[in-house]
Scaffold this active site. Structure first.
Site, short mmCIF file in Angstrom:
data_model
loop_
_atom_site.label_atom_id
_atom_site.label_comp_id
_atom_site.label_asym_id
_atom_site.label_seq_id
_atom_site.Cartn_x
_atom_site.Cartn_y
_atom_site.Cartn_z
CG HIS A 124 8.17 7.27 7.89
ND1 HIS A 124 8.34 7.13 6.54
CD2 HIS A 124 9.15 8.12 8.31
CE1 HIS A 124 9.37 7.86 6.15
NE2 HIS A 124 9.88 8.46 7.22
CD GLU A 126 3.19 5.90 6.10
OE1 GLU A 126 3.16 6.38 4.96
OE2 GLU A 126 3.90 6.37 7.01
CB CYS A 152 8.66 6.55 2.16
SG CYS A 152 8.96 5.48 3.60
CB CYS A 155 5.93 3.26 4.77
SG CYS A 155 6.58 4.24 6.13
#
Length: 195
Positions: A124, A126, A152, A155
């Site tokens: 991801h 992040e 999410c 993260c």
């Protein structure tokens, strides 16, 4: 004395926006003079400089354009004292084939958005931003992360452990656990939508 706009082009959120500066048109005995007011006062309403939130959210959107994810392009920018520390976008790990080449595991298995995060080749945005900080020895403790979408739960846990102080996001992403974690961890979370 008559006033009217002069058009100049600058790049903004929608790739190209029009900046209008005030002009003064004066008629003299021999010629028409046009004067462009290059330094309008803040009270004139002409100042098109983006706010800090606009600036960094636009940067997060620019970073997201590098994403190789087939489902959702996400970008993240970590900022401290109005400086970019790191950035990241979602996609396959460094040196591995992108999902465009291998196919999306989540699509192939009909995994709904927001569930079974482990069933994905991608890292991801992040996570990549935090990993880049670690790789280059940059502390993100107390910094702000601008993200194109709400993080999410995976993260969110990384944001907490990295010591980030604030998350500014634009788009929604349904993950109730992420909301609970960031709230319990007392991370400042703000929604900011570009116009």
């Amino acid at each position: 004395m008559k006033s009217g706009p002069v058009r100049f082009v600058y790049f903004g959120k929608n790739r190209q926006s029009i900046l209008r500066l005030p002009t003064e048109i004066r008629q003299t005995d021999t010629k028409k003079e046009i004067q462009i007011l290059l330094f309008p006062t803040p009270m004139s309403g002409i100042n098109q400089r983006p706010t800090i939130d606009e600036y960094f959210m636009n940067m997060a959107h620019l970073v997201s354009e590098r994403s190789t994810c087939l489902r959702r392009k996400v970008g993240a920018v970590v900022v401290e004292d109005k400086r970019i520390l790191t950035s990241g976008y979602n996609g396959a790990p460094k040196g591995l084939a992108h999902c465009a080449e291998t196919g999306c595991v989540r699509e192939l298995q009909n995994v709904p958005s927001g569930e079974r995060h482990e069933l994905c080749r991608g890292v991801h945005a992040e996570q990549n931003a935090i990993i880049q900080a670690a790789v280059f020895g940059v502390s993100v403790k107390g910094a702000t992360m601008y993200i194109t979408n709400y993080p999410c739960s995976v993260c969110a846990k990384m944001i907490l452990n990295a010591g980030l102080g604030e998350v500014v996001y634009e788009g929604e992403y349904e993950d109730n656990l992420a909301i609970e974690l960031l709230t319990e961890g007392q991370i400042i979370v703000r929604k900011f939508v570009l116009e």
